[in-house]
Design a protein around this motif. Structure first.
Motif: not given
Length: 399
Positions: A349-375
């Protein structure tokens, strides 16, 4: 500054401005955060017409049309094979098939394994339309397909609500609305392509080069249908391979199968809203019945159909054209009139809530870390902060 899309930031990336530009100086490129955005490389060639801004849905506070009367239905295909292998009730496929049979070309979305992306394309036959079956939970590249559309011909155009809003403005600008049927869907938001790139990179290590991918599968029921199916040219036969029926080829095939209910990492990030486009958090104005389309479709979640595992679509018709299309589908589909509160139950019913770590997650998606490590690292620590409150709330609900 010239009147063009240069100054826009974190837009929808719908790509309609590429089609609209009379001097063809706008391109659609992937940003460093993994979203599509328009760019102008030759500013000196801009003629300052302002057309790109007039048709841009992101540049307007309101939706391109105001529906005064909405018809609301639960719906499903009368063909059990179609219903079984589409995301919900198969209504999107049946609308596409009807459109092609009635002289329209159908603009849908398919997965391109060579470019590892979802992309819009134009289908002239039902066979060509088959690859559009099923949901694609990543941003779609629209520029090439939209640019090939001849506004003098008849088309069904399917897209996200923001893509369709801009497209409505384009065809209205050219006074060609009568040639088009516009179809959108209830949109959860679009995740960064960085997530899909990392997910498929890790998947390739298991199964080899990917030749096919789909995002929904109802083999364990409609309510447990968030699954990634992927096939490869090498077919390594790793654990997780299953046999399923492919509607696009009318054949059985093997595919690697990973479900959200079993901890699939793509869906963990997607439904956690950890890497959605910024506009999905701040600028989405298309919830519930807010739409510029003729017809909106989606999964009919909610109490009334919670025991139905075959799949049920919600269909909203906003315009006389949309209502006529549904009337013409009576022999292909079952349409059950439902109140709007029933058909939209379970939808955002509303815009998706934005987690405070959203920008950090995207930054780590650019890194060599695996998805499992990020999670297990960043996301786990973030969620741990809210664990006591969640436990208390659960106890309250139990009591």
């Amino acid at each position: 500054m010239k009147k063009n899309i240069t100054y826009l930031k974190d837009c929808y990336g719908c790509g309609v401005c590429v089609k609209a530009c009379p001097t063809k100086i706008i391109s659609l490129k992937e940003t460093s955060d993994g979203f599509y955005a328009p760019i102008i490389l030759e500013q000196d060639k801009c003629i300052d017409c302002g057309l790109c801004l007039r048709i841009c849905a992101f540049n307007h506070d309101s939706v391109a049309q105001d529906s005064t009367s909405t018809d609301s239905y639960a719906a499903w295909s009368n063909n059990p094979i179609v219903r079984e292998h589409c995301s919900s009730g198969g209504i999107g496929f049946e609308i596409g098939r009807w459109a092609i049979d009635n002289g329209y070309k159908a603009v849908g979305v398919r997965y391109n394994p060579l470019k590892n992306r979802a992309e819009h394309y134009i289908a002239s036959t039902v066979e060509d339309f088959m690859p559009s079956v099923g949901s694609k939970y990543i941003p779609s590249y629209t520029a090439e397909a939209f640019d090939e559309i001849n506004l003098k011909e008849k088309y069904l155009v399917t897209g996200t609500p923001c893509q369709i809003d801009s497209f409505r403005r384009l065809i209205r600008q050219h006074k060609k609305e009568d040639n088009f049927i516009l179809l959108d869907f209830f949109c959860h938001g679009v995740p960064s392509l960085l997530l899909w790139d990392k997910y498929t990179s890790e998947l390739k290590e298991k199964i080899g080069n990917i030749s096919y991918a789909s995002w929904r599968n109802k083999s364990t029921g409609w309510h447990d249908s968030w699954a990634i199916n992927a096939d490869s040219t090498e077919n390594k036969g790793t654990p997780g391979w299953k046999v399923f029926y492919d509607l696009t080829t009318n054949e059985k095939r093997h595919a690697y199968h990973s479900r959200m209910s079993e901890g699939d990492l793509f869906y963990s990030f997607f439904f956690g809203h950890y890497c959605l486009n910024m506009c999905c958090h701040k600028s989405c104005k298309y919830k519930l019945e807010s739409s510029a389309a003729d017809i909106r479709i989606g999964d009919l979640w909610g109490n009334k159909y919670k025991n139905n595992e075959a799949g049920v679509s919600v269909v909203l018709a906003f315009t006389p054209r949309g209502k006529q299309v549904l009337s013409d589908l009576q022999n292909l589909c079952t349409l059950v009139s439902e109140p709007l509160e029933v058909s939209t139950e379970g939808q955002m019913k509303h815009c998706a809530p934005m987690p405070a770590i959203r920008d950090k997650v995207i930054g780590q998606l650019r890194s060599q870390k695996s998805l499992k490590e990020i999670k297990s690292g960043l996301i786990f620590r973030y969620n741990l902060r809210f664990l006591p409150g969640r436990i208390i709330n659960k106890i309250k609900r139990t009591l």
